[in-house]
Design an enzyme around this catalytic site. Structure first.
Site, PDB file in Angstrom:
ATOM      1  N   TRP A 224     -11.573  -6.886  -1.979  1.00 13.61           N
ATOM      2  CA  TRP A 224     -10.122  -7.197  -1.432  1.00 13.61           C
ATOM      3  C   TRP A 224      -9.866  -8.596  -1.709  1.00 13.61           C
ATOM      4  O   TRP A 224      -9.086  -9.112  -2.455  1.00 13.61           O
ATOM      5  CB  TRP A 224     -10.252  -6.859   0.155  1.00 13.61           C
ATOM      6  CG  TRP A 224      -9.816  -5.448   0.307  1.00 13.61           C
ATOM      7  CD1 TRP A 224      -8.460  -4.996   0.946  1.00 13.61           C
ATOM      8  CD2 TRP A 224     -10.357  -4.200   0.283  1.00 13.61           C
ATOM      9  NE1 TRP A 224      -8.400  -3.858   1.011  1.00 13.61           N
ATOM     10  CE2 TRP A 224      -9.471  -3.250   0.532  1.00 13.61           C
ATOM     11  CE3 TRP A 224     -11.825  -3.899  -0.145  1.00 13.61           C
ATOM     12  CZ2 TRP A 224     -10.117  -1.762   0.565  1.00 13.61           C
ATOM     13  CZ3 TRP A 224     -12.157  -2.571  -0.246  1.00 13.61           C
ATOM     14  CH2 TRP A 224     -11.150  -1.718  -0.259  1.00 13.61           C
TER      15      TRP A 224
ATOM     16  N   HIS B 133       0.782   6.201  -2.580  1.00 17.17           N
ATOM     17  CA  HIS B 133      -0.199   5.088  -2.507  1.00 17.17           C
ATOM     18  C   HIS B 133      -0.554   5.034  -3.762  1.00 17.17           C
ATOM     19  O   HIS B 133      -1.531   5.724  -4.377  1.00 17.17           O
ATOM     20  CB  HIS B 133      -1.061   5.522  -1.372  1.00 17.17           C
ATOM     21  CG  HIS B 133      -1.639   4.785  -0.435  1.00 17.17           C
ATOM     22  ND1 HIS B 133      -1.041   4.454   0.849  1.00 17.17           N
ATOM     23  CD2 HIS B 133      -2.758   3.703  -0.240  1.00 17.17           C
ATOM     24  CE1 HIS B 133      -1.769   3.499   1.635  1.00 17.17           C
ATOM     25  NE2 HIS B 133      -2.737   3.226   0.821  1.00 17.17           N
TER      26      HIS B 133
ATOM     27  N   GLU C 255      -2.337   8.991  -1.023  1.00 21.95           N
ATOM     28  CA  GLU C 255      -3.672   8.227  -0.511  1.00 21.95           C
ATOM     29  C   GLU C 255      -4.758   8.866  -0.546  1.00 21.95           C
ATOM     30  O   GLU C 255      -5.876   7.928  -0.730  1.00 21.95           O
ATOM     31  CB  GLU C 255      -3.195   7.430   0.919  1.00 21.95           C
ATOM     32  CG  GLU C 255      -3.960   6.625   1.559  1.00 21.95           C
ATOM     33  CD  GLU C 255      -3.634   6.117   2.826  1.00 21.95           C
ATOM     34  OE1 GLU C 255      -2.850   6.889   3.520  1.00 21.95           O
ATOM     35  OE2 GLU C 255      -4.239   5.198   3.142  1.00 21.95           O
TER      36      GLU C 255
ATOM     37  N   ARG D  52       4.937   4.398   6.357  1.00 19.99           N
ATOM     38  CA  ARG D  52       4.506   4.237   7.433  1.00 19.99           C
ATOM     39  C   ARG D  52       4.663   2.860   8.014  1.00 19.99           C
ATOM     40  O   ARG D  52       5.129   1.875   7.568  1.00 19.99           O
ATOM     41  CB  ARG D  52       3.132   4.690   7.492  1.00 19.99           C
ATOM     42  CG  ARG D  52       2.314   3.999   7.117  1.00 19.99           C
ATOM     43  CD  ARG D  52       0.656   4.444   7.250  1.00 19.99           C
ATOM     44  NE  ARG D  52      -0.313   3.762   6.650  1.00 19.99           N
ATOM     45  CZ  ARG D  52      -1.181   4.442   5.762  1.00 19.99           C
ATOM     46  NH1 ARG D  52      -1.407   5.468   5.416  1.00 19.99           N
ATOM     47  NH2 ARG D  52      -2.133   3.612   4.976  1.00 19.99           N
ATOM     48  N   ASP D  53       4.018   2.619   9.291  1.00 21.15           N
ATOM     49  CA  ASP D  53       4.124   1.211   9.963  1.00 21.15           C
ATOM     50  C   ASP D  53       3.098   0.248   9.300  1.00 21.15           C
ATOM     51  O   ASP D  53       2.156   0.080  10.105  1.00 21.15           O
ATOM     52  CB  ASP D  53       4.021   1.335  11.514  1.00 21.15           C
ATOM     53  CG  ASP D  53       2.894   2.078  12.081  1.00 21.15           C
ATOM     54  OD1 ASP D  53       2.176   2.669  10.838  1.00 21.15           O
ATOM     55  OD2 ASP D  53       2.704   2.020  13.065  1.00 21.15           O
ATOM     56  N   GLU D  54       3.118   0.253   7.980  1.00 23.88           N
ATOM     57  CA  GLU D  54       2.327  -0.623   7.591  1.00 23.88           C
ATOM     58  C   GLU D  54       2.848  -1.397   6.432  1.00 23.88           C
ATOM     59  O   GLU D  54       3.103  -2.585   6.573  1.00 23.88           O
ATOM     60  CB  GLU D  54       0.980   0.193   6.795  1.00 23.88           C
ATOM     61  CG  GLU D  54      -0.096  -0.628   6.216  1.00 23.88           C
ATOM     62  CD  GLU D  54      -1.754   0.169   6.699  1.00 23.88           C
ATOM     63  OE1 GLU D  54      -1.674   1.225   7.301  1.00 23.88           O
ATOM     64  OE2 GLU D  54      -2.244  -0.556   6.397  1.00 23.88           O
TER      65      GLU D  54
ATOM     66  N   ASP E 114       0.644  -1.111   0.079  1.00 23.08           N
ATOM     67  CA  ASP E 114       0.010  -0.078   0.065  1.00 23.08           C
ATOM     68  C   ASP E 114       1.060   1.260  -0.267  1.00 23.08           C
ATOM     69  O   ASP E 114       0.640   2.162  -0.527  1.00 23.08           O
ATOM     70  CB  ASP E 114      -0.867   0.021   1.065  1.00 23.08           C
ATOM     71  CG  ASP E 114      -0.332  -0.416   2.516  1.00 23.08           C
ATOM     72  OD1 ASP E 114       0.818  -0.645   2.457  1.00 23.08           O
ATOM     73  OD2 ASP E 114      -0.865   0.099   3.521  1.00 23.08           O
TER      74      ASP E 114
ATOM     75  N   ASP F 156      -6.089  -2.511  -3.051  1.00 22.48           N
ATOM     76  CA  ASP F 156      -5.222  -1.489  -3.871  1.00 22.48           C
ATOM     77  C   ASP F 156      -4.551  -1.852  -4.999  1.00 22.48           C
ATOM     78  O   ASP F 156      -4.525  -1.334  -6.257  1.00 22.48           O
ATOM     79  CB  ASP F 156      -4.100  -1.030  -2.769  1.00 22.48           C
ATOM     80  CG  ASP F 156      -4.546  -0.635  -1.399  1.00 22.48           C
ATOM     81  OD1 ASP F 156      -5.788  -1.422  -1.075  1.00 22.48           O
ATOM     82  OD2 ASP F 156      -3.994   0.171  -0.714  1.00 22.48           O
TER      83      ASP F 156
END
Ligand code: BGC
Length: 865
Positions: free
Chosen positions: A531, A755, A734, A464-466, A460, A473
């Site tokens: 998804w 994103h 994003e 960041r912490d992802e 994605d 996506d």
């Protein structure tokens, strides 16, 4: 499978095509070039096929390098020469592996030196990288040597002090509890007669390092410490083969990498450098034996890497440096990307350089890092004071455009910083430029967001912490992605990750690989509509782009299992259950679209795709068609109001209903009119989230509103792509309102500036503005569908797409009222052209084009509506 592409000749009269082919394969490159195919010579085979040719020789042994080439015959039966041979490694079978997983001991056995771990104390409790080595004497220089390497974590391989390969973040991310990928590296030139040393540095990466956003379980998602697997096959001139394997005879110690973690960053203390650690005569006093590790919960299956590795792909110098104080400066590299910074310094021993990374600056010109959430993204380098020193981190990457450098201690000269972009090195396939500056920036932003998020899996966002492989996506962006880069191998690999994450009930996951999303669940997070639907959509697009049946065949059962899972709880044809996180039209800025409507529209689309896939695979399409008919009736009953409007009167509702063709034909034109009204009511602006955005321009232009589609594309007021560009975007945001004049930055809880989902408009720019679209009945671009949209505001488009079938070019430009359009189609590839209403060429408005070059003069007879 083998494939090749033919190039069109330069002369416009030349339109050759292939009538026959011959593949030659052997172990010697020179023999193959001479046409000697010791392993396979297909002989002259009549046919136009240029792709998906199956191996016709005997089963190949493992650990072999094979060369192959192809020659073709044209319509006059004239043969070409043999192409430059290509190399294939056959890899290892499961039974060929003799190496063991090794790593640093967990509990130090009695009697061993206590290592100086105190040096490595850090606030993250992140582990230092482990150095591993093994000496080995060879009686002669080998004629061939291949290293097979994998890691639970990340590895860098060295032989005799030389770094092997250019892979970074290798071997990449899989669900290590199920599969790990290995690389085959040609290391023939690295070995000498006499003493040799093989070494590796291993880091935590996705295996045991921090990933994801759950602070209660930030790391150790797959295991507690990284491990290496290495097996080197060495062949001598006399035919003998020796094998060096990772086992308990290797030794380990820790060195200058105090920690290296995706989210924390890397700390490198050059004073701890292990000089000569990978040379045969190294001082072994602080080295310890490794421990042989039995990965839990089971040994992962070892798969040869399906896809290109991640590599460094671009280097950028700063475009501005702003001093905030004597010791702190901000570097702007002019491009938001995923990667790291290389630092070149001359400084006194102990001088510390701190590099913090961010995507944006705040109003005060300070680095903005709130949107990184728990990602610290700081690299630290401590100089050894040896004159010129260079540092770049090994096992971390950041998403950034700006770097704040703090220097603590004396420096002899100003440091030099270079930003380095990394990505899974999928070959670039598309080049496109237009006559509109904003549009060119948008295309660049799409490309860079793709690049920044193709890191082992399609993620994605990189900052960041992802950084998860979010399925929707990817699904909405995939068709766009395939124009810019060859996504075939990348998807083939990621499809396995999605299948690894499929539940026994058939649920595909929300993210793949799955483990870290929800550390409290023992099983993957089952996918929401759109998804969990991603594998089927992407598998179908993959087939259309590459003509690849094999992936569909591989996925047929998993696809069916997902459909069964959805159907089990939704007997009446409306998708109300099995919705899991049911995200809807994620990050929409307009009125919310009814989720049942979205979900059911997607479900109908899937049933249609299953029918098409069944036909391609020679299976029964009927049951899927019956389902689709039943669901369409249910959709009409549930979501079409008496006045013909949809129950959810939003842009996204009409977009999905029209593009997925779920409406009875009598309702279509009304739906189009209502969609246009809604856009006008929003002052000519889009209002969609992730799910609607992909369909905006395609639906408008397929329904006669080409001008409105271009209006949206070129809009610069909020919300629009142009708005972000006016405010400095160098990648896709994003959120439409990631930053606005009124509100500043959106919530720090979720606001990435890199994103790709809203970049999904790219597929329309390529397929309609450039006019290079696939043709369903002849997949793999054996035929091109060309329905260009000419617009004077764009002025010109120059596009070249390296398709599976060869390079397809389409360029048009306005000269006063006339459009000059040139097209190049590779040998064997034809096109179906349909001009916009009111446009003409000498051939008419709808015609076929043969392979070769064409120049057309297009005149408008009517202005666009
Ligand atoms: C991610 C997405 C994803 C979404 C689903 C976000 O945190 O960044 O892009 O699709 O969650 O909820």
């Amino acid at each position: 499978m083998f494939g090749w592409a033919l190039e069109a000749n330069q002369s416009p009269e030349d339109s050759h095509f292939q009538t026959a082919w011959r593949i030659v394969a052997g172990t010697s490159r020179d023999d193959v070039l001479q046409g000697l195919g010791a392993l396979w010579d297909s002989g002259k085979t009549i046919g136009p096929q240029t792709n998906m040719v199956r191996w016709g020789g005997d089963a190949l042994p493992s650990d072999m390098i094979m060369w192959w080439s192809v020659q073709v015959w044209d319509e006059t039966d004239t043969p070409s020469c043999l192409a430059e041979p290509a190399r294939v490694f056959t890899g290892l079978k499961a039974s060929d592996w003799q190496a063991s997983w090794i790593g640093r001991y967990f509990v130090l056995p009695a009697g061993r030196d206590v290592p100086q771990d105190a040096l490595y104390d850090n606030r993250f409790q992140a582990r230092p990288a482990d150095y591993l080595r093994k000496e080995h004497a060879l009686v002669a220089k080998p004629i061939r040597a291949t290293a097979y390497v994998s890691a639970l974590g990340l590895y860098e391989l060295y032989i005799n002090g030389m770094r092997i390969g250019e892979n970074v973040m290798a071997p990449g991310w899989t669900d290590y509890h199920q599969r790990a990928e290995y690389h085959a590296l040609d290391v023939t030139e690295a070995f000498f007669e006499g003493d040799n040393c093989i070494g590796a540095i291993i880091g935590e990466g996705w295996y045991s390092g921090r990933i994801g956003h759950n602070q209660r379980r930030a790391g150790n998602h797959y295991g507690g410490r990284p491990a290496l697997l290495c097996q080197v096959h060495i062949e001598f001139a006399d035919g003998r083969v020796e094998c060096i394997v990772s086992d308990e005879t290797w030794s380990t110690r820790q060195g200058p990498i105090c920690y290296s973690d995706f989210l924390a960053g890397e700390m490198f203390d050059a004073r701890l450098e292990l000089e000569g650690w990978c040379a045969p005569d190294c001082d072994l006093s602080h080295w310890q034996p490794v421990e042989q590790i039995d990965p839990e919960p089971r040994l992962p299956q070892l798969d040869a890497a399906r896809c290109e590795p991640t590599r460094e792909v671009a280097r950028l110098a700063p475009c501005s440096i702003t001093a905030l104080s004597d010791s702190v400066s901000i570097y702007d590299f002019g491009q938001n990307l995923a990667g790291y910074v290389e630092l070149e310094v001359e400084a006194r021993e102990g001088t510390e350089f701190r590099l913090r990374h961010g995507e944006r600056l705040d109003n005060a010109g300070q680095l903005y890092t709130e949107n990184l959430r728990y990602a610290v993204s700081e690299d630290i380098f401590i100089a050894a004071g040896r004159g010129g020193e260079t540092f770049k981190p090994r096992f971390t990457f950041h998403g950034f455009q700006y770097v704040e450098l703090t220097i603590i201690g004396p420096v002899t000269s100003p440091p030099k910083l270079t930003s380095i972009a990394i990505q899974t090195d999928t070959p670039q396939t598309g080049q496109i430029k237009t006559g509109n500056t904003m549009l060119n920036q948008l295309l660049s932003n799409i490309f860079w967001s793709q690049r920044s998020n193709f890191i082992s899996v399609p993620t994605d966002c990189p900052q960041r912490d992802e950084r998860y492989g979010w399925t929707a996506d990817a699904q909405v962006f995939w068709r766009t992605a395939g124009y810019f880069m060859d996504t075939s191998a990348f998807l083939t690999k990621w499809m396995e990750d999605m299948i690894d994450g499929q539940s026994p009930e058939g649920a595909f996951p929300d993210v793949a690989p799955t483990k870290p999303l929800n550390p409290y669940r023992l099983t993957p997070q089952p996918g929401a509509p759109a998804w969990g639907d991603a594998p089927i959509i992407m598998g179908w697009q993959h087939y259309l782009r590459y003509g690849d049946h094999a992936l569909l065949e591989r996925c047929w059962q998993p696809f069916k299992a997902w459909m069964t899972y959805v159907e089990a709880e939704n007997p009446d044809g409306i998708r109300r259950n099995q919705l899991n996180n049911n995200y809807g039209d994620w990050l929409t800025i307009g009125p919310e679209t009814n989720r049942e409507l979205i979900n059911t529209a997607y479900w109908i689309y899937l049933a249609d795709l299953m029918a098409k896939i069944a036909r391609v695979l020679d299976r029964d399409a009927e049951p899927w068609l019956t389902r689709a008919t039943r669901m369409r009736a249910a959709f009409a009953g549930a979501f079409i109001e008496k006045n013909g409007h949809l129950k959810s009167d939003t842009q996204t509702a009409y977009l999905l209903a029209l593009d997925f063709d779920v409406l009875p034909s009598k309702h279509r034109s009304q739906a189009v009119s209502r969609l246009i009204e809604l856009i006008n009511e929003a002052d000519g602006h889009l209002q969609t989230g992730f799910l609607g955005v992909r369909h905006l321009c395609p639906v408008l232009s397929d329904n006669g509103a080409e001008k409105l589609a271009v209006d949206l594309l070129l809009k610069e007021t909020y919300p629009s792509w142009g708005f972000s560009i006016r405010h400095g975007a160098t990648s896709i945001w994003e959120r439409w309102d990631g930053w606005t004049q009124d509100k500043g930055f959106q919530s720090k809880a979720m606001n990435s500036f890199n994103h790709y989902a809203y970049g999904a408009v790219g597929e329309w720019i390529w397929s309609r503005l450039a006019g290079i679209d696939w043709y369903e009945e002849k997949p793999g671009y054996q035929r091109v569908q060309m329905r260009p949209i000419f617009d004077p505001r764009i002025g010109r488009v120059e596009a070249a797409y390296e398709a599976q079938s060869g390079c397809i070019k389409s360029s048009w430009r306005y000269e006063d009222e006339v459009i000059y359009w040139t097209i190049t189609l590779p040998p064997g590839v034809d096109a179906q052209v349909l001009l916009p209403v009111g446009m003409m060429t000498e051939q008419g408005a709808q015609f076929a084009l043969a392979p070769g070059h064409h120049t057309l003069k297009v005149t408008a007879t009517k202005t666009m509506n």
